[in-house]
Structures are given as structure tokens and as C-alpha cells.
Design a protein around this motif. Structure first.
Motif, mmCIF file in Angstrom:
data_model
loop_
_atom_site.group_PDB
_atom_site.id
_atom_site.type_symbol
_atom_site.label_atom_id
_atom_site.label_comp_id
_atom_site.label_asym_id
_atom_site.label_seq_id
_atom_site.Cartn_x
_atom_site.Cartn_y
_atom_site.Cartn_z
ATOM 1 N N LEU A 41 2.297 4.420 -1.168
ATOM 2 C CA LEU A 41 2.832 5.346 -2.148
ATOM 3 C C LEU A 41 1.652 6.374 -2.819
ATOM 4 O O LEU A 41 1.946 7.500 -2.901
ATOM 5 C CB LEU A 41 3.440 4.356 -3.296
ATOM 6 C CG LEU A 41 4.151 5.274 -4.555
ATOM 7 C CD1 LEU A 41 5.474 6.011 -3.605
ATOM 8 C CD2 LEU A 41 4.570 3.735 -5.560
ATOM 9 N N VAL A 57 8.708 3.233 -2.700
ATOM 10 C CA VAL A 57 9.245 2.683 -3.830
ATOM 11 C C VAL A 57 10.714 1.917 -3.755
ATOM 12 O O VAL A 57 10.560 0.678 -4.220
ATOM 13 C CB VAL A 57 9.756 4.077 -4.816
ATOM 14 C CG1 VAL A 57 10.505 3.339 -6.177
ATOM 15 C CG2 VAL A 57 8.411 4.634 -5.257
ATOM 16 N N GLU A 103 6.818 8.435 -0.398
ATOM 17 C CA GLU A 103 7.727 8.038 -1.592
ATOM 18 C C GLU A 103 8.741 7.112 -1.235
ATOM 19 O O GLU A 103 9.156 6.158 -1.933
ATOM 20 C CB GLU A 103 8.526 9.275 -1.999
ATOM 21 C CG GLU A 103 7.461 10.288 -2.540
ATOM 22 C CD GLU A 103 6.660 10.012 -3.701
ATOM 23 O OE1 GLU A 103 7.491 9.139 -4.749
ATOM 24 O OE2 GLU A 103 5.784 10.425 -3.966
ATOM 25 N N ASP A 104 9.071 6.997 0.236
ATOM 26 C CA ASP A 104 9.863 5.730 0.453
ATOM 27 C C ASP A 104 9.457 4.422 0.202
ATOM 28 O O ASP A 104 10.106 3.335 0.088
ATOM 29 C CB ASP A 104 10.191 5.791 1.875
ATOM 30 C CG ASP A 104 8.868 5.642 2.890
ATOM 31 O OD1 ASP A 104 7.940 6.200 2.371
ATOM 32 O OD2 ASP A 104 9.021 4.845 3.908
#
Length: 662
Positions: A422, A430, A427-428
Motif C-alpha cells: 500500500l 486495502v 491501492e488494491d
């Protein structure tokens, strides 16, 4: 007096004076090789506070800038004292062992990649003299190196290990899996590099060429003597620091922290919390093992943060830190009051922020550890619902609840891996953090159902957990056991097979699998498993005391007795164990028709039809209502029982009349 700089050695394992990040002189952080990512939030704060961070290899070089290190140098800090360098290393041709590996500990769960390599070493041991032994005293360890042609080294992230230096100092040739060593030693002439594909081929080549090995040994020994002595190494690191500080002046030192007070309080709370579990709880180095003072500092900082801005992250952090101190102190007089405070904090968070999933997660975990199973179940199920509905929010940076064993075995490494990615802009991740907590809640729900004796729902919850994280070996092993217990033969066999592949050194699991293979009539597979485990245990010294178990196991296999058998001890023991477990659950859930059916089935497999009638009669007596009994179950059992020997028709007819009345 003011120093020119302050070198913070092994900073991620030691405690430091409060406020040191504000010091008006340069701070140099020496991070433990390959370990700083185990508590990413903690290491991130360290990296942001230091003027210079010194890592040891490629992973550090590629990752440290993403967690806030503005200035990174790479230099391996390891060294070896002169007194531990052999004066006259034994010649390669005169050494007893072909290869030596010291396995400090074997854990399939926390170090799965290490287990895979040890399995390869046991295969190599079928042809060569391989020693896989625990590390004894340092002098014993060095003596074994001096008797070994090759010394194997594997460290996660490909980090360069001090074992390479120790091996070379004793004239043993290092066999290395990682890439960091290539920064300091020349591949092929000072060490041997291997990967999973060429492991056997390369080692056989070198073991057949002792003159080549001797050349490598001589060159590596000379390099360690000339370049990795303690004094020379220390002077070199000072030169690197001095040169760096001259060329890169930091703008941070001596200046006030410009962050809002709330952010500073949250950061301080996290620092004290993670510092406690990183250093004190594990009793590393000089820290005091039994002090709770650092946790209290964390609580104080989170209280200040909540007073400034009662965000869900701040309140949950305060609750987690308070719970950790409560469980550590075990003070009965104040436990009830502290429990109410933790529960109130998390319930208030839920009222204000009904979508904050980690408040539900931590509240469920807290109730579970207190023994309030129904309350725990309620909050875990609600947390799962929020994620399933897409209405929940999983805060990836919320304080990680570290004071329970599952965190270390299942959550710590992947959680921090996701946080690092992250930081690198993925962002994936999360969503991956959400899946990890989602998995954990299903796993806890399964444990709670099992505690209540509701085994079928426990298995269902486990399967939900497995669907979310299919690489969790402990979950797979538990699923295999429950599937076997409840009669789901195909799933039990496939899950056991996957579990033993992922947990090759979990001998108890291997024994369970062998017994279950035998129960299912898969004798050839059971023998193959015994042979495989026997070979492994024979070559790994720490497991040799388990060898007698397999001889006893074979003696229990009644089907293998000459001329047939009259008593199959293995089958009887396993079925009786199943029966005992099922009976305990039936006492708690007498109207669980699926559980009753499986219990009757096991009784039948044991050759005890009378017990089946006793079960059914007792069940009818306790659950005398149309919803509590299945006529289909009775009819299935009736067909089975009528086909058995014995005069059972009268009892069958009486039971049938009773069923009709119900």
C-alpha cells in the motif's frame, strides 16, 4: 556536550528515549536485516524520524524509501570476531559432512519457505551425508561448520545472513538462496548460489569437484579475514555515515514538528504499543520482560488523541491498548472495571461509526477472550455482514491487536506485507487487508461454533474462511479434521493432503492423516506417507524422537496382519475418538439431527447397532416434537440395521411406533 550524530543500533528491537526524533543532531537508524517489515507501522515511524537509514540489501534498498526514509544507504553490518575465525580450517576432502544446515527452529506456519528447503535437504540426504541439526552452543556450531564441506543458508527476503561469514571463517563453502550475498561475495568463486530448480544439479556438481570446492573455500576464507573483521567493518560504517552526512544535510533536525497535535498523539500511541510487543513482550536484548509501563504510555497518548478528536481509529486504538494491558496484568480487582471501559469504548465507536468494521472485530475478539461466546459471535457476525454488504469500512492502518497467538501465526506477516505494498502505491491492497480481517472473523466464528458443539456450522464457517484465504495451512488442517469427523470423506482426504503439503513438519497432523487414510481403506497411500515422514524425521535431529510413533502406528494396522485380523486397533481407536467428540457435542445440542445422524453412523461403523437404538431413543425422549426428528433418518438407519445380524426386529418396530407418534 553534543554528539556529531547518534547511531541507533537494531532500532526496531530496542527502546529509545522519548522525543529522540526531535534531537538537534543527525540520527542514523540501523534496521535489523529483513525484520523491519514485521511491524510496518513501527518501522515507518522510525524511517520518517531518522536522518539516515542503513539497510543491508536489495529489499531494503527497494522498499525503505516508500515507508518514509528520505536517505538510505546499503551496507551489511555483520562481522565476525577474530577469535571465531579458524586458524587452520580443515581441508575439504577431510571433512565428515557433505552439507550442514542448522535449523534453529522449524515452523511450517511462520516460516513455510524454510520448511520447503529443509525437505529438499532431506532428499539430498538420501545420497549424501547431510546434517540438519538444531543450533547448540556457538563453539559446537563452529565445530560442525569446520567438519562440513557445504553450509546451507536461507533467509526470507533473500537477505545476506551472518551464517555466510561464519561458514567461510571455518572454511566451509556457503550455499545460499538469496541474492543479497552477491553484493559482497563473488558467485561461483566465493560462494554457491542455488534456486529451487537447480538445487540438486548444482550441489551434485560441486560435491563431485572437491578441488573446486577447496578453491572457493580458500577465497571466501581470505575475504572474511581481510574485509569482515569487527574493527575494519566498524571503521567502514563510520566512513559511510560521515560521507553521507557531509553530502546530504537534513532539514529536519532542530526544527519543531509541524504536524497537528492529534496526529502526534496517534503516532506516539502506536510507537509505544508496537515497541512493547516488538521488544519487551519477546524479551529481546536488555529490555524488561514484565513491565507494562510502555503499554500505559500508549494508553495515555491514545486518551489524549481521543480528547482532541474521537475518531474511530483513535478510540479503537485506545481500546486495543487498554485490553492488552488488562490481559497482561491479570489483576482481578480491576479487571471488571477495565473490561467495561474497553467494551464501552468500542460500543461507542460502533454507535458513532456503524460501518467501522475493526470496532466489531476487536469487540468480538475481546468478548471471546473473556469467555462471552454469544456476545463475541454477535459482533463477529455483524462485522462479516458489513463486509459482505459492502457497507463496512476496514481501516488498514488501525492498531493491530497483537497480544494473541493467532495474530503471529496467521495475520502478522500478510497484514504487514499488504501495508508495505500500500505504501508503494498499490491501492488494491486495502481490499486485501479487508479480506484478511474477513477471514479472521470467519475463523473465530468457526471456533465459537465448535466451542458450542455446533460442528456443522463450525465447518461451514471454516469453509467460508478458506474461500477468502486459501493459503492458510492451519485453517486447511482444521477443515480436514472437521470434515473427517463429520463424515465428508472426499473433502477430508483432499484437505488433509493439502495440509500436509503445507505443514510437512507438523508430525501430529501427518499421523492424523495416515490414520484417516487407513480408515478410508487407502492402505498404499498410508504406507507411502509413513515412509515419507520416516525419512524426514530420520534426517532432522529435532524430530528423531518421533520415530517410535510410526512403528507403533504400523502395529495398530490390523489389516496388515498375516492371515487377516480379528481386531483392527487403528480403526477402533480413531472411531472411538470420533465418537467421544461427537457425544460431547450431542450433550450440548441433543436436537442437532445432523450430529445425531453422524454419531449413529460412527456407532454403526464400530459394529455397535445397539448404541444406535440407544441414541435414537434418547433423542426422541429429549426432542419430542415434529421439528426435532427426521423420519428420513430413521428409515435410512432401519435399512442398515435390518441388514445386520441379530434379532433386532422387535426393537425396530417399537422405535418405528414411537417415531410415528412423534
Amino acid at each position: 556536550w553534543s554528539p556529531d550524530c547518534c547511531i541507533l543500533q537494531w532500532i526496531d528491537y530496542n527502546l529509545l528515549p522519548r522525543g529522540i526524533e526531535k534531537a538537534p543532531f543527525p540520527l542514523i537508524a540501523l534496521l535489523a536485516a529483513g525484520d523491519w517489515d514485521l511491524d510496518l507501522v513501527y518501522s515507518k515511524i522510525i524511517a520518517e524520524s531518522a536522518d539516515l537509514v542503513i539497510g543491508s540489501g536489495y529489499f531494503d534498498e527497494e522498499s525503505l524509501p516508500f515507508i518514509g526514509a528520505r536517505n538510505v544507504e546499503i551496507f551489511y553490518l555483520g562481522t565476525i570476531l577474530d577469535k571465531y575465525i579458524a586458524r587452520e580450517p580443515k581441508k575439504i576432502k577431510d571433512r565428515e559432512y557433505d552439507l550442514f544446515y542448522t535449523a534453529t527452529w522449524l515452523s511450517d506456519v511462520t516460516h513455510p519457505e524454510r520448511s520447503k528447503w529443509v525437505l529438499k535437504l532431506t532428499e539430498l540426504a538420501e545420497k549424501y551425508n547431510v546434517l540438519i541439526a538444531p543450533r547448540g552452543s556457538y563453539s559446537e556450531y563452529l565445530s560442525l561448520l569446520n567438519e562440513s564441506k557445504l553450509a546451507f543458508s536461507h533467509v526470507r527476503r533473500g537477505v545476506f545472513s551472518n551464517r555466510v561469514l561464519e561458514a567461510a571463517a571455518q572454511g566451509s563453502v556457503a550455499v545460499v538462496t538469496g541474492r543479497d550475498v552477491k553484493r559482497y561475495f563473488e558467485e561461483g568463486s566465493e560462494f554457491i548460489s542455488v534456486d529451487e530448480d537447480d538445487f540438486f544439479e548444482r550441489l551434485e556438481y560441486y560435491l563431485k569437484n572437491e578441488e573446486l570446492l577447496q578453491d572457493i573455500s580458500d577465497r571466501a576464507y581470505a575475504k572474511v579475514v581481510n574485509e569482515f573483521g569487527s574493527k575494519a567493518r566498524f571503521i567502514k560504517i563510520l566512513e559511510i555515515i560521515e560521507e553521507n552526512l557531509k553530502s546530504k544535510q537534513s532539514a529536519k533536525n532542530g526544527k519543531a514538528d509541524s504536524r497537528p497535535e492529534f496526529d502526534r498523539r496517534i503516532t506516539n500511541g502506536e510507537v509505544y504499543f508496537y515497541a512493547y510487543f516488538r521488544s519487551i513482550a519477546e524479551a529481546y536484548f536488555f529490555t524488561e520482560k514484565n513491565t507494562g509501563r510502555i503499554l500505559q504510555l500508549s494508553i495515555n497518548e491514545f486518551k489524549e488523541a481521543v480528547g482532541l478528536n474521537p475518531t474511530p481509529r483513535a478510540k479503537t486504538g485506545l481500546a486495543v491498548a487498554s485490553a492488552a494491558l488488562m490481559f497482561k496484568q491479570k489483576d482481578r480487582e480491576t479487571a471488571a472495571e477495565k473490561s467495561r471501559e474497553v467494551i464501552r469504548l468500542l460500543q461507542d465507536t460502533i454507535l458513532q461509526y456503524p460501518g467501522y468494521v475493526l470496532a466489531y472485530y476487536n469487540l468480538g475478539l475481546f468478548h471471546m477472550r473473556l469467555g462471552s461466546l454469544e456476545e463475541a459471535m454477535k459482533y463477529f457476525i455483524e462485522g462479516v455482514r458489513l463486509i459482505n454488504d459492502g457497507t463496512g469500512n476496514v481501516d488498514a492502518w488501525c492498531l493491530q491487536n497483537q497480544d494473541f497467538e493467532l495474530f503471529k501465526t496467521m495475520l502478522q506477516n500478510p497484514l504487514n506485507e499488504h501495508l508495505l505494498l500500500l505504501c508503494k502505491g498499490h491501492e488494491d491492497q486495502v481490499k486485501e487487508v479487508e479480506k484478511l480481517y474477513h477471514f479472521a472473523m470467519w475463523y473465530f466464528i468457526s471456533a465459537l461454533y465448535e466451542e458450542k458443539g455446533d460442528l456443522h456450522n463450525s465447518l461451514k464457517a471454516l469453509l467460508n474462511a478458506h474461500d477468502l484465504q486459501q493459503d492458510k495451512a492451519l485453517c486447511i488442517g482444521k477443515t480436514a479434521w472437521l470434515s473427517a469427523l463429520l463424515g465428508f470423506k472426499d473433502r477430508g482426504l483432499s484437505m488433509y493432503q493439502r495440509a500436509v503439503e503445507m505443514l510437512p513438519f507438523d508430525i501430529d497432523l501427518r499421523v492424523d492423516y495416515i490414520r484417516y487414510l487407513y480408515l478410508c481403506g487407502k492402505d498404499r497411500e498410508a504406507i507411502d506417507q509413513i515412509n515419507a515422514v520416516f525419512k524426514t524425521c530420520k534426517k532432522v535431529k529435532t524430530m528423531q524422537d518421533r520415530l517410535p510413533e510410526f512403528k507403533a502406528l504400523m502395529e495398530d494396522f490390523g489389516r496388515f496382519e498375516p492371515g487377516g485380523y480379528s481386531h483392527d486397533s487403528c480403526t477402533e481407536k480413531l472411531l472411538n475418538f470420533y465418537l467421544e467428540t461427537l457425544y460431547k457435542c450431542l450433550k450440548v445440542n441433543p436436537c442437532d439431527i445432523k450430529l445425531l445422524s453422524r454419531t449413529a453412523e460412527v456407532c454403526y461403523e464400530l459394529g455397535c447397532p445397539d448404541k444406535v437404538f440407544g441414541l435414537l431413543e434418547e433423542h426422541c425422549g429429549k426432542c419430542g416434537n415434529p421439528n426435532g426428528y427426521s423420519k428420513d433418518l430413521y428409515e435410512q438407519l432401519e435399512v442398515k440395521l435390518k441388514s445386520t445380524k441379530g434379532q433386532l426386529s422387535d426393537r425396530i418396530n417399537k422405535l418405528g411406533a414411537l417415531v410415528n407418534r412423534l
